[in-house]
Write a protein that holds these residues in place. Structure first.
Motif, PDB file in Angstrom:
ATOM      1  N   ALA A 182      67.130  56.799  56.854  1.00  0.00           N
ATOM      2  CA  ALA A 182      67.627  56.524  58.203  1.00  0.00           C
ATOM      3  C   ALA A 182      68.943  55.764  58.144  1.00  0.00           C
ATOM      4  N   ALA A 183      69.739  55.953  59.175  1.00  0.00           N
ATOM      5  CA  ALA A 183      70.978  55.189  59.297  1.00  0.00           C
ATOM      6  C   ALA A 183      70.645  53.729  59.567  1.00  0.00           C
ATOM      7  N   PRO A 184      71.583  52.815  59.365  1.00  0.00           N
ATOM      8  CA  PRO A 184      71.320  51.415  59.701  1.00  0.00           C
ATOM      9  C   PRO A 184      70.918  51.270  61.171  1.00  0.00           C
ATOM     10  N   LEU A 185      70.017  50.346  61.440  1.00  0.00           N
ATOM     11  CA  LEU A 185      69.464  50.180  62.783  1.00  0.00           C
ATOM     12  C   LEU A 185      70.540  49.938  63.852  1.00  0.00           C
ATOM     13  N   PRO A 186      71.528  49.063  63.630  1.00  0.00           N
ATOM     14  CA  PRO A 186      72.553  48.879  64.666  1.00  0.00           C
ATOM     15  C   PRO A 186      73.292  50.177  65.000  1.00  0.00           C
ATOM     16  N   ARG A 187      73.557  50.995  63.974  1.00  0.00           N
ATOM     17  CA  ARG A 187      74.251  52.266  64.233  1.00  0.00           C
ATOM     18  C   ARG A 187      73.372  53.198  65.060  1.00  0.00           C
ATOM     19  N   MET A 188      72.072  53.234  64.770  1.00  0.00           N
ATOM     20  CA  MET A 188      71.173  54.080  65.550  1.00  0.00           C
ATOM     21  C   MET A 188      71.120  53.627  67.007  1.00  0.00           C
ATOM     22  N   ILE A 189      71.069  52.321  67.230  1.00  0.00           N
ATOM     23  CA  ILE A 189      71.016  51.809  68.603  1.00  0.00           C
ATOM     24  C   ILE A 189      72.308  52.142  69.339  1.00  0.00           C
ATOM     25  N   ARG A 190      73.461  51.980  68.667  1.00  0.00           N
ATOM     26  CA  ARG A 190      74.741  52.308  69.309  1.00  0.00           C
ATOM     27  C   ARG A 190      74.814  53.784  69.668  1.00  0.00           C
ATOM     28  N   ALA A 191      74.369  54.643  68.752  1.00  0.00           N
ATOM     29  CA  ALA A 191      74.420  56.084  69.013  1.00  0.00           C
ATOM     30  C   ALA A 191      73.504  56.465  70.167  1.00  0.00           C
ATOM     31  N   GLN A 192      72.299  55.898  70.200  1.00  0.00           N
ATOM     32  CA  GLN A 192      71.365  56.215  71.283  1.00  0.00           C
ATOM     33  C   GLN A 192      71.866  55.647  72.606  1.00  0.00           C
ATOM     34  N   ALA A 193      72.447  54.449  72.580  1.00  0.00           N
ATOM     35  CA  ALA A 193      72.984  53.858  73.808  1.00  0.00           C
ATOM     36  C   ALA A 193      74.138  54.692  74.357  1.00  0.00           C
ATOM     37  N   ALA A 194      75.001  55.190  73.462  1.00  0.00           N
ATOM     38  CA  ALA A 194      76.108  56.042  73.911  1.00  0.00           C
ATOM     39  C   ALA A 194      75.581  57.331  74.526  1.00  0.00           C
ATOM     40  N   LEU A 195      74.537  57.904  73.913  1.00  0.00           N
ATOM     41  CA  LEU A 195      73.933  59.121  74.465  1.00  0.00           C
ATOM     42  C   LEU A 195      73.311  58.849  75.828  1.00  0.00           C
ATOM     43  N   GLU A 196      72.561  57.753  75.952  1.00  0.00           N
ATOM     44  CA  GLU A 196      71.930  57.413  77.226  1.00  0.00           C
ATOM     45  C   GLU A 196      72.981  57.205  78.306  1.00  0.00           C
TER      46      GLU A 196
END
Length: 256
Positions: free
Chosen positions: A13-27
């Motif tokens: 998995a990608a680093p957790l902060p990067r995953m949160i940023r990507a999901q937040a941008a998508l949302e």
């Protein structure tokens, strides 16, 4: 690259902060592309601000109408995004199995909710900027402590987000759609957003003052219109709603 010249994969998995940023941008993109959500979160508050500021329909007391209306409409914007919009969107994501699939991804469930909260905050910043520009164009003259305004908006967002997620995670999507819109309309009328609370009978006003929308609109109005300091009473009401709402959502939210 290995000694033989081939690439060696490193799955994970990608680093957790990067995953949160990507999901937040998508949302955020999904939220801003939804025409119905934009109508609810941007167009309706802006139209109410312009209409009731330009036409003397409701007695808002002394001074300019926009000075009374602008704080209430800012509170309405938080309600529409953090509660109504988030409840409806999350409710249908739950119905269609989106949340179940995302819950099985490397992104933890708490991080998914964090990403959704970030999307709500980004949308609220855009709302506040737009409504502030419109209010200034209408002659708004705000006062008060910016820190108090920020605390009110943050606690209001937390309170409405918790209640919205609680509704989306416990009711069917169709029921969430109906209930969220009904609550939006009721709080618009009875939450001190457009109609001053002193227009209601004493017993009803005592109950309405305990609602999160009333605490948020009155707190913003005390600071921005009257130049008050920290509205501790309103902050306390919002804090209680935030704890209750988020706690109940964490306890009873169903992912499928």
């Amino acid at each position: 690259m290995s000694a033989t010249g081939t690439f060696t994969p490193h799955p994970g998995a990608a680093p957790l902060p990067r995953m949160i940023r990507a999901q937040a941008a998508l949302e955020t993109r999904m939220l801003l592309r939804n025409g119905e959500q934009l109508l609810l979160t941007v167009i309706i508050p802006a139209l109410l601000l312009v209409l009731f500021s330009a036409v003397d329909i409701i007695d808002t007391g002394g001074g300019k109408s926009v000075d009374f209306l602008a704080p209430g409409v800012l509170a309405l914007a938080v309600l529409s995004t953090a509660f109504t919009g988030q409840a409806i969107a999350t409710g249908f994501e739950r119905r269609y199995g989106v949340l179940k699939r995302l819950g099985a991804s490397p992104l933890p469930r708490w991080a998914l909710m964090t990403a959704k909260t970030c999307a709500v905050l980004v949308t609220e910043v855009l709302q506040v900027v737009l409504l502030t520009v419109i209010a200034f164009a209408l002659g708004w003259s705000p006062h008060g402590n910016p820190l108090a305004v920020l605390l009110l908006l943050v606690l209001g967002t937390a309170a409405f987000s918790g209640l919205g997620l609680l509704m989306a995670g416990t009711l069917r999507a169709e029921a969430t759609l109906a209930a969220a819109n009904l609550v939006f309309l009721l709080l618009l009328v009875g939450g001190g957003v457009i109609v001053p609370l002193d227009k209601f009978p004493g017993a009803a006003r005592s109950v309405l003052e305990l609602l999160p929308i009333s605490a948020l609109s009155d707190g913003l109005r005390d600071v921005l219109q009257h130049g008050a300091g920290m509205p501790w009473g309103d902050l306390g009401v919002l804090a209680v709603w935030a704890v209750l709402g988020l706690g109940a959502a964490a306890r009873w939210f169903r992912w499928e």
